[in-house]
Scaffold this motif. Sequence first.
Motif, PDB file in Angstrom:
ATOM      1  N   PRO A   8     166.509  64.363  26.554  1.00  0.00           N
ATOM      2  CA  PRO A   8     165.875  63.085  26.886  1.00  0.00           C
ATOM      3  C   PRO A   8     165.215  63.019  28.258  1.00  0.00           C
ATOM      4  CG  PRO A   8     168.274  62.880  26.852  1.00  0.00           C
ATOM      5  CD  PRO A   8     167.962  64.237  26.343  1.00  0.00           C
ATOM      6  N   HIS A   9     165.656  63.839  29.221  1.00  0.00           N
ATOM      7  CA  HIS A   9     165.096  63.780  30.574  1.00  0.00           C
ATOM      8  C   HIS A   9     164.723  65.194  31.021  1.00  0.00           C
ATOM      9  CE1 HIS A   9     166.777  59.712  30.782  1.00  0.00           C
ATOM     10  NE2 HIS A   9     167.912  60.235  30.364  1.00  0.00           N
ATOM     11  N   VAL A  10     163.517  65.349  31.566  1.00  0.00           N
ATOM     12  CA  VAL A  10     163.057  66.639  32.092  1.00  0.00           C
ATOM     13  C   VAL A  10     162.598  66.448  33.529  1.00  0.00           C
ATOM     14  CG1 VAL A  10     161.307  68.452  31.923  1.00  0.00           C
ATOM     15  CG2 VAL A  10     162.401  67.580  29.852  1.00  0.00           C
ATOM     16  N   VAL A  11     163.102  67.314  34.419  1.00  0.00           N
ATOM     17  CA  VAL A  11     162.683  67.322  35.821  1.00  0.00           C
ATOM     18  C   VAL A  11     161.838  68.558  36.060  1.00  0.00           C
ATOM     19  CG1 VAL A  11     163.458  67.530  38.208  1.00  0.00           C
ATOM     20  CG2 VAL A  11     164.684  66.030  36.643  1.00  0.00           C
ATOM     21  N   LEU A  12     160.627  68.359  36.562  1.00  0.00           N
ATOM     22  CA  LEU A  12     159.794  69.468  37.006  1.00  0.00           C
ATOM     23  C   LEU A  12     160.041  69.656  38.497  1.00  0.00           C
ATOM     24  CD1 LEU A  12     157.477  71.561  36.723  1.00  0.00           C
ATOM     25  CD2 LEU A  12     155.914  69.677  37.324  1.00  0.00           C
ATOM     26  N   ALA A  13     160.671  70.767  38.878  1.00  0.00           N
ATOM     27  CA  ALA A  13     160.929  71.067  40.286  1.00  0.00           C
ATOM     28  C   ALA A  13     159.897  72.089  40.754  1.00  0.00           C
ATOM     29  CB  ALA A  13     162.348  71.605  40.470  1.00  0.00           C
ATOM     30  N   VAL A  14     158.911  71.622  41.518  1.00  0.00           N
ATOM     31  CA  VAL A  14     157.867  72.520  42.039  1.00  0.00           C
ATOM     32  C   VAL A  14     158.424  73.159  43.299  1.00  0.00           C
ATOM     33  CG1 VAL A  14     155.484  72.714  42.813  1.00  0.00           C
ATOM     34  CG2 VAL A  14     156.085  71.030  41.055  1.00  0.00           C
ATOM     35  N   ASN A  15     158.855  74.407  43.167  1.00  0.00           N
ATOM     36  CA  ASN A  15     159.584  75.102  44.226  1.00  0.00           C
ATOM     37  C   ASN A  15     158.643  75.892  45.126  1.00  0.00           C
ATOM     38  OD1 ASN A  15     161.863  75.912  45.639  1.00  0.00           O
ATOM     39  ND2 ASN A  15     162.206  77.708  44.337  1.00  0.00           N
ATOM     40  N   LYS A  16     159.206  76.335  46.253  1.00  0.00           N
ATOM     41  CA  LYS A  16     158.506  77.156  47.254  1.00  0.00           C
ATOM     42  C   LYS A  16     157.309  76.423  47.849  1.00  0.00           C
ATOM     43  CE  LYS A  16     160.083  81.421  45.060  1.00  0.00           C
ATOM     44  NZ  LYS A  16     159.787  82.811  44.655  1.00  0.00           N
ATOM     45  N   MET A  17     157.480  75.102  48.029  1.00  0.00           N
ATOM     46  CA  MET A  17     156.417  74.328  48.671  1.00  0.00           C
ATOM     47  C   MET A  17     156.194  74.779  50.111  1.00  0.00           C
ATOM     48  SD  MET A  17     154.941  72.209  46.610  1.00  0.00           S
ATOM     49  CE  MET A  17     154.130  71.157  47.816  1.00  0.00           C
ATOM     50  N   ASP A  18     157.212  75.401  50.732  1.00  0.00           N
ATOM     51  CA  ASP A  18     157.041  75.918  52.088  1.00  0.00           C
ATOM     52  C   ASP A  18     156.018  77.042  52.126  1.00  0.00           C
ATOM     53  OD1 ASP A  18     159.047  77.196  50.497  1.00  0.00           O
ATOM     54  OD2 ASP A  18     159.647  78.386  52.240  1.00  0.00           O
ATOM     55  N   THR A  74     159.979  63.804  35.304  1.00  0.00           N
ATOM     56  CA  THR A  74     160.039  63.462  36.722  1.00  0.00           C
ATOM     57  C   THR A  74     159.715  64.708  37.531  1.00  0.00           C
ATOM     58  OG1 THR A  74     161.730  61.782  36.334  1.00  0.00           O
ATOM     59  CG2 THR A  74     161.480  62.565  38.593  1.00  0.00           C
ATOM     60  N   ALA A  75     158.668  64.644  38.343  1.00  0.00           N
ATOM     61  CA  ALA A  75     158.241  65.790  39.146  1.00  0.00           C
ATOM     62  C   ALA A  75     158.704  65.612  40.585  1.00  0.00           C
ATOM     63  CB  ALA A  75     156.720  65.936  39.092  1.00  0.00           C
ATOM     64  N   ILE A  76     159.299  66.684  41.149  1.00  0.00           N
ATOM     65  CA  ILE A  76     159.840  66.640  42.514  1.00  0.00           C
ATOM     66  C   ILE A  76     159.382  67.900  43.256  1.00  0.00           C
ATOM     67  CG2 ILE A  76     161.910  66.490  43.941  1.00  0.00           C
ATOM     68  CD1 ILE A  76     163.370  65.282  41.562  1.00  0.00           C
ATOM     69  N   PRO A  77     158.725  67.768  44.415  1.00  0.00           N
ATOM     70  CA  PRO A  77     158.361  68.947  45.217  1.00  0.00           C
ATOM     71  C   PRO A  77     159.550  69.393  46.053  1.00  0.00           C
ATOM     72  CG  PRO A  77     157.522  66.963  46.268  1.00  0.00           C
ATOM     73  CD  PRO A  77     158.234  66.512  45.009  1.00  0.00           C
ATOM     74  N   ILE A  78     159.883  70.675  46.022  1.00  0.00           N
ATOM     75  CA  ILE A  78     161.072  71.144  46.735  1.00  0.00           C
ATOM     76  C   ILE A  78     160.815  72.496  47.390  1.00  0.00           C
ATOM     77  CG2 ILE A  78     162.583  69.984  45.070  1.00  0.00           C
ATOM     78  CD1 ILE A  78     163.328  72.806  44.028  1.00  0.00           C
ATOM     79  N   SER A  79     161.686  72.827  48.308  1.00  0.00           N
ATOM     80  CA  SER A  79     161.842  74.196  48.785  1.00  0.00           C
ATOM     81  C   SER A  79     163.324  74.491  48.753  1.00  0.00           C
ATOM     82  CB  SER A  79     161.293  74.372  50.206  1.00  0.00           C
ATOM     83  OG  SER A  79     161.672  75.644  50.712  1.00  0.00           O
ATOM     84  N   ALA A  80     163.751  75.238  47.747  1.00  0.00           N
ATOM     85  CA  ALA A  80     165.175  75.534  47.601  1.00  0.00           C
ATOM     86  C   ALA A  80     165.672  76.367  48.769  1.00  0.00           C
ATOM     87  CB  ALA A  80     165.421  76.255  46.281  1.00  0.00           C
ATOM     88  N   LEU A  81     164.822  77.261  49.295  1.00  0.00           N
ATOM     89  CA  LEU A  81     165.233  78.113  50.396  1.00  0.00           C
ATOM     90  C   LEU A  81     165.483  77.296  51.664  1.00  0.00           C
ATOM     91  CD1 LEU A  81     165.698  81.036  51.354  1.00  0.00           C
ATOM     92  CD2 LEU A  81     163.278  81.090  52.014  1.00  0.00           C
ATOM     93  N   ALA A  82     164.588  76.348  51.964  1.00  0.00           N
ATOM     94  CA  ALA A  82     164.715  75.538  53.173  1.00  0.00           C
ATOM     95  C   ALA A  82     165.539  74.286  52.954  1.00  0.00           C
ATOM     96  CB  ALA A  82     163.328  75.168  53.690  1.00  0.00           C
ATOM     97  N   GLY A  83     165.775  73.915  51.700  1.00  0.00           N
ATOM     98  CA  GLY A  83     166.566  72.725  51.407  1.00  0.00           C
ATOM     99  C   GLY A  83     165.758  71.448  51.280  1.00  0.00           C
ATOM    100  N   ASP A  84     164.438  71.547  51.274  1.00  0.00           N
ATOM    101  CA  ASP A  84     163.604  70.351  51.179  1.00  0.00           C
ATOM    102  C   ASP A  84     163.756  69.672  49.825  1.00  0.00           C
ATOM    103  OD1 ASP A  84     161.784  70.376  53.697  1.00  0.00           O
ATOM    104  OD2 ASP A  84     161.678  72.440  52.968  1.00  0.00           O
ATOM    105  N   ASN A  85     164.148  68.406  49.837  1.00  0.00           N
ATOM    106  CA  ASN A  85     164.204  67.544  48.651  1.00  0.00           C
ATOM    107  C   ASN A  85     165.161  68.039  47.564  1.00  0.00           C
ATOM    108  OD1 ASN A  85     162.461  65.593  49.609  1.00  0.00           O
ATOM    109  ND2 ASN A  85     160.636  66.543  48.701  1.00  0.00           N
ATOM    110  N   VAL A  86     166.111  68.892  47.931  1.00  0.00           N
ATOM    111  CA  VAL A  86     167.129  69.297  46.960  1.00  0.00           C
ATOM    112  C   VAL A  86     168.295  68.314  47.022  1.00  0.00           C
ATOM    113  CG1 VAL A  86     168.706  71.112  46.203  1.00  0.00           C
ATOM    114  CG2 VAL A  86     166.440  71.708  47.094  1.00  0.00           C
ATOM    115  N   VAL A  87     168.935  68.221  48.185  1.00  0.00           N
ATOM    116  CA  VAL A  87     169.986  67.233  48.399  1.00  0.00           C
ATOM    117  C   VAL A  87     169.547  66.202  49.433  1.00  0.00           C
ATOM    118  CG1 VAL A  87     172.352  66.883  49.237  1.00  0.00           C
ATOM    119  CG2 VAL A  87     171.831  68.773  47.681  1.00  0.00           C
TER     120      VAL A  87
END
Length: 446
Positions: A150-160, A189-202
């Motif tokens: 029912p819910h899909v999140v698009l995590a656009v990673n490596k924005m850094d 739901t689309a969210i821009p993130i950088s998993a390595l730097a921690g942007d917009n993850v937590v």
Amino acid sequence: MSTIVDPVDVAGTAATSLLRFATAGSVDDGKSTLVGRLLHDSKSVLADQLEAVERASLGRGQEAPDLALLTDGLRAEREQGITIDVAYRYFATPRRRFILADTPGHVQYTRNMVTGASTAELAVVLVDARHGVVEQTRRHAAVAALLRVPHVVLAVNKMDLAAYAEPVFAAIAAEFTTYAASLGVPEITAIPISALAGDNVVTPSTNMDWYGGPTVLEHLESVPVVADPSEDPARFPVQYVIRPQTPELPDYRGYAGQIASGVLRTGDAVTVLPSGRTSTVAALDVLGQAVDVAWAPQSVTVRLADDLDISRGDLIAPAAAPPAVTRDIEATVCHVADQPLRAGQRVLLKHTTRTVKALVKTIPSRLTLDDLSQHPAPGELAANDIGRIVLRTAEPLALDPYADSRRTGSFLLIDPADGTTLTAGMAGTAFPASARGPARGGRTAA
């Protein structure tokens, strides 16, 4: 009819609710780092685990801990052929408990996403901001739509690595949203993130002040998952017949199992399928205690007013709203075995607690992920293929359309020779159901 709610949600908050979600992404999109960052920043990593990661990172010449190492051990096992199964991880925050199904990213393991997402209420699909939407991204979106997540999140990673540029994120979000909506995905739901730097993850990113939406964890904590089971008709697959035949219980006959959907009450008029015989619920036992009402997904013992011939694999349903009973099944399937599925092949079909012999009559089409076109009459389905098949079973089955019930509308095809799982099937309408246009009522948060 009174409203039924799960006891863990009686308080009306998400404080103790449970969210099952799956992560998916192409190879090197940063899924392991995202999972590691999510666990680390939500304080879900034990001290000794973090120390081990720090030591391993220093041994590799890295100054900062490589959070991907929190999951890399299992990933290495998959690459070595030791295991290619889904890894389940459990963690919690003050607002919600989580079960995370960490699925592998390589195209040859796409079938494992079917396992991970089959019970998920949300799927996180990762995309590398440098590469955008690729074939594997489209494949993961198709599987999520096929399984009615029912819910899909698009995590656009490596924005850094993309200079935190808003146009890069906006273009990827627009392309994915258009594609997923055409598949019938109800919420994206689309969210821009950088998993390595921690942007917009937590924690919110200070590098992307143009984004005003939730972080990944904030969305996971707030997405609605509580459903009223009384909205669905009751479905109770019989798993085991209990007849203790003791002096204390000389006439006891109970039918044990897990309620797949809906609510059962004492006094309900029910039908036993596939025989079609009717009776009334005389009593319900939960953990050895008699109750007046039980609901999905509770495990219960049902006692009926009449002594009917009922065995494992039968389905108890409301007399007023039973599922269709048929031997001819049309379904959309994802083929998961290395050996192909061919028209004319004899298989075993497992539906809830019932297993019957079946014949693959025809394979009308195979889905082409690039443009969502149907390749007609492919003759066979290879590993990871999504297609339509027509089956004929040796015995009648009581199935709901998968769009109505993920539990009683799904089935597995099994190789009768060695018990290998061949195919995961979803009974009902053609896929993609909404390929001619976007899904109604969809919502995009970018």
